[in-house]
Scaffold this motif. Structure first.
Motif, PDB file in Angstrom:
ATOM      1  N   PHE A 195      45.498  54.143  34.976  1.00 16.94           N
ATOM      2  CA  PHE A 195      45.543  52.849  35.494  1.00 16.94           C
ATOM      3  C   PHE A 195      46.898  52.424  35.643  1.00 16.94           C
ATOM      4  O   PHE A 195      47.909  52.815  34.863  1.00 16.94           O
ATOM      5  CB  PHE A 195      44.946  51.848  34.449  1.00 16.94           C
ATOM      6  CG  PHE A 195      43.370  52.346  34.189  1.00 16.94           C
ATOM      7  CD1 PHE A 195      42.715  52.359  35.321  1.00 16.94           C
ATOM      8  CD2 PHE A 195      42.955  52.412  33.027  1.00 16.94           C
ATOM      9  CE1 PHE A 195      41.330  52.670  35.023  1.00 16.94           C
ATOM     10  CE2 PHE A 195      41.509  52.413  32.818  1.00 16.94           C
ATOM     11  CZ  PHE A 195      40.963  52.763  33.902  1.00 16.94           C
ATOM     12  N   VAL A 196      47.165  51.873  36.638  1.00 17.99           N
ATOM     13  CA  VAL A 196      48.465  51.409  36.867  1.00 17.99           C
ATOM     14  C   VAL A 196      49.393  50.445  36.279  1.00 17.99           C
ATOM     15  O   VAL A 196      48.430  49.646  35.092  1.00 17.99           O
ATOM     16  CB  VAL A 196      48.632  50.871  38.588  1.00 17.99           C
ATOM     17  CG1 VAL A 196      47.984  49.277  38.348  1.00 17.99           C
ATOM     18  CG2 VAL A 196      49.810  50.626  39.321  1.00 17.99           C
ATOM     19  N   LYS A 197      50.574  50.498  36.231  1.00 23.40           N
ATOM     20  CA  LYS A 197      51.400  49.620  35.557  1.00 23.40           C
ATOM     21  C   LYS A 197      51.742  48.236  36.292  1.00 23.40           C
ATOM     22  O   LYS A 197      52.157  48.375  37.413  1.00 23.40           O
ATOM     23  CB  LYS A 197      52.684  50.181  34.986  1.00 23.40           C
ATOM     24  CG  LYS A 197      53.427  49.195  34.095  1.00 23.40           C
ATOM     25  CD  LYS A 197      54.971  50.124  33.616  1.00 23.40           C
ATOM     26  CE  LYS A 197      55.923  49.046  32.797  1.00 23.40           C
ATOM     27  NZ  LYS A 197      57.025  49.828  32.633  1.00 23.40           N
ATOM     28  N   LYS A 209      48.898  43.847  38.893  1.00 20.59           N
ATOM     29  CA  LYS A 209      47.595  44.657  38.920  1.00 20.59           C
ATOM     30  C   LYS A 209      47.374  45.582  37.830  1.00 20.59           C
ATOM     31  O   LYS A 209      46.357  46.140  37.710  1.00 20.59           O
ATOM     32  CB  LYS A 209      47.967  45.719  39.978  1.00 20.59           C
ATOM     33  CG  LYS A 209      48.271  44.961  41.411  1.00 20.59           C
ATOM     34  CD  LYS A 209      48.353  46.059  42.485  1.00 20.59           C
ATOM     35  CE  LYS A 209      48.717  45.176  43.890  1.00 20.59           C
ATOM     36  NZ  LYS A 209      48.877  46.319  44.906  1.00 20.59           N
ATOM     37  N   GLY A 210      48.091  45.357  36.641  1.00 18.64           N
ATOM     38  CA  GLY A 210      47.733  46.117  35.340  1.00 18.64           C
ATOM     39  C   GLY A 210      48.671  45.477  34.287  1.00 18.64           C
ATOM     40  O   GLY A 210      49.344  44.397  34.287  1.00 18.64           O
ATOM     41  N   HIS A 211      48.665  46.238  33.341  1.00 20.18           N
ATOM     42  CA  HIS A 211      49.399  45.687  31.937  1.00 20.18           C
ATOM     43  C   HIS A 211      50.768  45.835  32.394  1.00 20.18           C
ATOM     44  O   HIS A 211      51.235  46.758  32.844  1.00 20.18           O
ATOM     45  CB  HIS A 211      48.891  46.380  30.638  1.00 20.18           C
ATOM     46  CG  HIS A 211      47.413  46.224  30.120  1.00 20.18           C
ATOM     47  ND1 HIS A 211      47.533  44.921  29.448  1.00 20.18           N
ATOM     48  CD2 HIS A 211      46.283  46.687  30.308  1.00 20.18           C
ATOM     49  CE1 HIS A 211      45.917  44.766  29.280  1.00 20.18           C
ATOM     50  NE2 HIS A 211      45.455  45.937  29.756  1.00 20.18           N
ATOM     51  N   VAL A 212      51.633  44.877  31.672  1.00 18.73           N
ATOM     52  CA  VAL A 212      53.087  45.259  31.800  1.00 18.73           C
ATOM     53  C   VAL A 212      53.700  45.370  30.607  1.00 18.73           C
ATOM     54  O   VAL A 212      54.827  45.657  30.604  1.00 18.73           O
ATOM     55  CB  VAL A 212      53.649  43.666  32.520  1.00 18.73           C
ATOM     56  CG1 VAL A 212      53.000  43.204  33.557  1.00 18.73           C
ATOM     57  CG2 VAL A 212      53.224  42.634  31.243  1.00 18.73           C
ATOM     58  N   SER A 247      44.300  49.051  40.417  1.00 13.49           N
ATOM     59  CA  SER A 247      44.327  47.521  40.217  1.00 13.49           C
ATOM     60  C   SER A 247      42.893  47.410  39.332  1.00 13.49           C
ATOM     61  O   SER A 247      41.861  48.010  39.407  1.00 13.49           O
ATOM     62  CB  SER A 247      44.030  46.723  41.311  1.00 13.49           C
ATOM     63  OG  SER A 247      44.287  45.464  41.085  1.00 13.49           O
ATOM     64  N   GLN A 248      43.100  46.138  38.324  1.00 12.81           N
ATOM     65  CA  GLN A 248      42.018  45.964  37.521  1.00 12.81           C
ATOM     66  C   GLN A 248      40.936  45.385  38.395  1.00 12.81           C
ATOM     67  O   GLN A 248      41.318  44.428  39.335  1.00 12.81           O
ATOM     68  CB  GLN A 248      42.386  45.161  36.288  1.00 12.81           C
ATOM     69  CG  GLN A 248      42.805  43.647  36.761  1.00 12.81           C
ATOM     70  CD  GLN A 248      44.283  43.723  37.002  1.00 12.81           C
ATOM     71  OE1 GLN A 248      45.030  44.357  36.645  1.00 12.81           O
ATOM     72  NE2 GLN A 248      44.601  42.560  37.568  1.00 12.81           N
ATOM     73  N   LYS A 249      39.704  45.202  37.691  1.00 13.83           N
ATOM     74  CA  LYS A 249      38.666  44.571  38.388  1.00 13.83           C
ATOM     75  C   LYS A 249      38.800  42.855  37.982  1.00 13.83           C
ATOM     76  O   LYS A 249      38.432  42.221  38.921  1.00 13.83           O
ATOM     77  CB  LYS A 249      37.581  45.162  38.059  1.00 13.83           C
ATOM     78  CG  LYS A 249      36.219  44.266  39.040  1.00 13.83           C
ATOM     79  CD  LYS A 249      34.857  45.308  38.263  1.00 13.83           C
ATOM     80  CE  LYS A 249      33.571  44.535  39.181  1.00 13.83           C
ATOM     81  NZ  LYS A 249      32.257  45.150  38.933  1.00 13.83           N
ATOM     82  N   GLU A 250      38.863  42.648  36.856  1.00 12.37           N
ATOM     83  CA  GLU A 250      38.911  41.476  36.152  1.00 12.37           C
ATOM     84  C   GLU A 250      40.146  41.247  35.286  1.00 12.37           C
ATOM     85  O   GLU A 250      40.545  42.380  34.757  1.00 12.37           O
ATOM     86  CB  GLU A 250      37.778  41.070  35.607  1.00 12.37           C
ATOM     87  CG  GLU A 250      36.735  40.872  36.339  1.00 12.37           C
ATOM     88  CD  GLU A 250      36.672  39.708  37.381  1.00 12.37           C
ATOM     89  OE1 GLU A 250      37.364  38.790  37.105  1.00 12.37           O
ATOM     90  OE2 GLU A 250      35.667  39.728  38.332  1.00 12.37           O
ATOM     91  N   VAL A 251      40.898  40.121  35.271  1.00 12.35           N
ATOM     92  CA  VAL A 251      41.986  40.067  34.406  1.00 12.35           C
ATOM     93  C   VAL A 251      41.692  38.674  33.596  1.00 12.35           C
ATOM     94  O   VAL A 251      41.379  37.596  34.382  1.00 12.35           O
ATOM     95  CB  VAL A 251      43.431  40.000  35.075  1.00 12.35           C
ATOM     96  CG1 VAL A 251      43.222  38.908  36.085  1.00 12.35           C
ATOM     97  CG2 VAL A 251      44.358  39.780  33.969  1.00 12.35           C
TER      98      VAL A 251
END
Length: 590
Positions: A195-197, A209-212, A247-251
């Motif tokens: 998964f992307v950062k 788009k992902g966890h930071v 990218s995540q589907k939901e945040v």
């Protein structure tokens, strides 16, 4: 012939010829793995008086009075109940795996129960296959560093926080190292999706788009095998599609209401309920601000369905979180030394709260789990005991020592195997089972005959050539190696100096291959002294070697001898006390 023992002769002489099939004596092998001390009482000095506090609820004083008022005639009934408890739980036997070098932080077993994976603070995942192990070969068949980057010069390693097989499809598992990028691995340790950062310079977490920042925990969706959730220290819970890593589907950006938090808090744990028994599909998370938050598992995620702000003490790490199989009970183990039971239908106040010493301050992955049927709750303790609790009262039904003196960090109760796995701070993984109640897993291992070792596998009976040979003459074989080395134990087994899992004993030091006498290329010491001039100076101290010529150089100088008679003497000015002080120089104007 009167002394002839016919029975002994029959045992010695075979009844049939040909290849004999050897069978393992199961009763003897199970007896070897039987635990010496199965049960530890709460009032014993080992469990209650030392590190781990006794589990007592708010009505503890009342319970103590009731215990004092009991008659002595009830002692026999208590003993019989204890025996029944021992037979009720699969804790009578155990297998010990020592495949890690540092504390075991997380465990997971695949759905069929044929393989289990353990993560550790030594930054590795160890893969164990029950079918390929025997009682004498308890080892991991593969070791993987999930935080390693491909095509990267700097190899960074991070602790493994969480690992879990997909509960629906055992060919995938979610791995969370102490980085912002979780991964999806297959059952052999190969990376399927990373998964992307996210962009750490964006203020609104909905736009990333992902966890930071570091991810702390994760959970699989109980209904869709393509979805998983991860919780991070960036105050977000993100839902991912395992096939899409960009990218995540939901945040879900959680806004903390604690004073001084600026609307953010670290999400310490997350759990996803399973509606397989008719309960609701809910997503539950805990924060460092002491909050307990619940959302609907199917969405929308714009606002929480229920929230408890002061579920645990603020700024304490609530590492343990689990939801029962019916999705109606939530249990939390906080860093404030409490275990609390919640009802998803009445989420404002806990049903029950008891005191239990926390290990999350040193081990933030300490967990608490419901049993597969939901009739019990299991967790570890600071003193190395396994606690099996009653879910209604949170009182212990069984306290069993696993690794006394070393905290039990992670626990797991597998449904099909009916076996309990524990990971401790002393890098040991214990598999607790009962031969009559459990199936496969450890029972499969102990039902096999121990592997027979060859004499060359014993290092005390073979020659170790890792340091080379001391003789001048040696016979070289056809493969270019010494003939003695070709048959040596250390050549056939290239893991000399390594651990059982195949890693070097010092994880920071790479494994160097054994040096042969041809690779050393060191000339003979006698040859150096005779053929190389001044070679003896290597053994002298350079300072002493120079000072021994100081007196000779002063009497008979070689380089300044020509100027001894013509060189003028140096005359220094004499300074008198009566000399007038010179006026100070005027400051230069700029």
């Amino acid at each position: 012939m009167d002394d002839f023992d016919e029975e002994a002769f029959k045992k010695f002489f075979p009844r049939s010829f040909g290849k004999q099939e050897k069978k393992a004596d199961l009763s003897t092998q199970f007896e070897r793995s039987k635990r010496a001390d199965i049960k530890a009482k709460l009032d014993d000095e080992g469990a209650g008086a030392t590190g781990s506090q006794a589990l007592t609820d708010d009505g503890g004083d009342k319970d103590k009075k009731e215990e004092v008022e009991r008659d002595d005639s009830d002692d026999d009934d208590d003993d019989s109940d204890d025996d029944e408890d021992e037979d009720e739980f699969p804790v009578s036997h155990e297998l010990v795996f020592k495949t890690h070098e540092r504390p075991v932080t997380t465990l997971s077993v695949d759905l069929p129960g044929s393989r289990f994976v353990s993560g550790s603070a030594d930054c590795t995942l160890k893969f164990h296959d029950f079918a390929s192990m025997t009682p004498s070969t308890l080892r991991a068949f593969k070791s993987v560093d999930p935080s390693a980057k491909k095509n990267s010069a700097a190899q960074e390693t991070h602790t493994v926080h969480y690992v879990a097989f997909n509960p629906i499809s055992p060919s995938q598992m979610l791995v969370i190292p102490a980085t912002p990028q979780p991964k999806i691995l297959d059952r052999d340790g190969n990376v399927l999706t990373e998964f992307v950062k996210g962009d750490m310079y964006l203020r609104d977490m909905h736009n990333t788009k992902g966890h930071v920042s570091e991810v702390t925990s994760g959970a699989w969706s109980p209904t869709d095998y393509n979805l998983c959730a991860t919780a991070g220290t960036d105050s977000t819970v993100r839902i991912w599609d395992v096939n899409v890593g960009r990218s995540q589907k939901e945040v879900i950006a959680y806004k903390s209401r604690a004073a001084g938090s600026a609307g953010r808090t670290k999400i310490t744990a997350v759990a996803w309920a399973s509606p397989r028994q008719g309960g609701p599909n809910v997503l539950v998370a805990t924060g460092l601000d002491g909050s307990l938050v619940m959302w609907s598992g199917d969405g929308p995620y714009t606002r929480p369905a229920a929230e408890v702000r002061d579920a645990h003490t603020r700024d304490t790490w609530t590492s343990g979180l689990d939801v029962s199989a019916d999705g109606r009970l939530v249990v939390t183990r906080g860093g404030d030394d409490t275990i609390k039971l919640w009802d998803t239908r009445k989420f404002k106040q806990p049903i029950t709260a008891v005191t239990h010493q926390s290990t999350s301050s040193h081990y933030p992955t300490s967990n608490i789990k419901f049993s597969p049927t939901g009739t019990n709750i299991i967790t570890g303790s600071e003193t190395g005991h396994l606690y099996i609790l009653n879910p209604a009262t949170l009182k212990p039904e069984l306290v069993s020592p696993v690794t006394p003196g070393s905290p039990v960090i992670t626990v797991l109760w597998h449904e099909k195997l009916n076996q309990i796995l524990t990971g401790s701070a002393n890098a040991e993984t214990h598999v607790l089972y009962n031969p009559t109640m459990s199936s496969k897993g450890a029972v499969l291992i102990m039902s096999k005959a121990p592997k027979r070792r060859h004499i060359d596998d014993n290092p005390t009976l073979t020659t170790d050539i890792t340091e080379g040979f001391s003789g001048d003459s040696m016979v070289v074989g056809a493969n270019g190696l010494p003939q003695a080395a070709a048959n040596s134990w250390s050549v056939r087994h290239p893991t000399v100096g390594l651990t059982v899992s195949g890693r070097p004993r010092d994880p920071r030091r790479p494994h160097l291959p054994a040096q042969t006498p041809f690779a050393k290329s060191q000339p003979d010491e006698k040859h150096i002294r005779e053929s190389i001039p001044l070679s003896s100076m290597r053994d002298e101290d350079p300072r002493e070697a120079l000072l021994k010529y100081a007196e000779k150089a002063e009497k008979d100088p070689i380089f300044t001898k020509a100027w001894q008679k013509t060189q003028p003497k140096t005359i220094y000015a004499e300074i008198s006390d009566e000399e007038e002080e010179r006026p100070e120089k005027k400051k230069i104007r700029r």
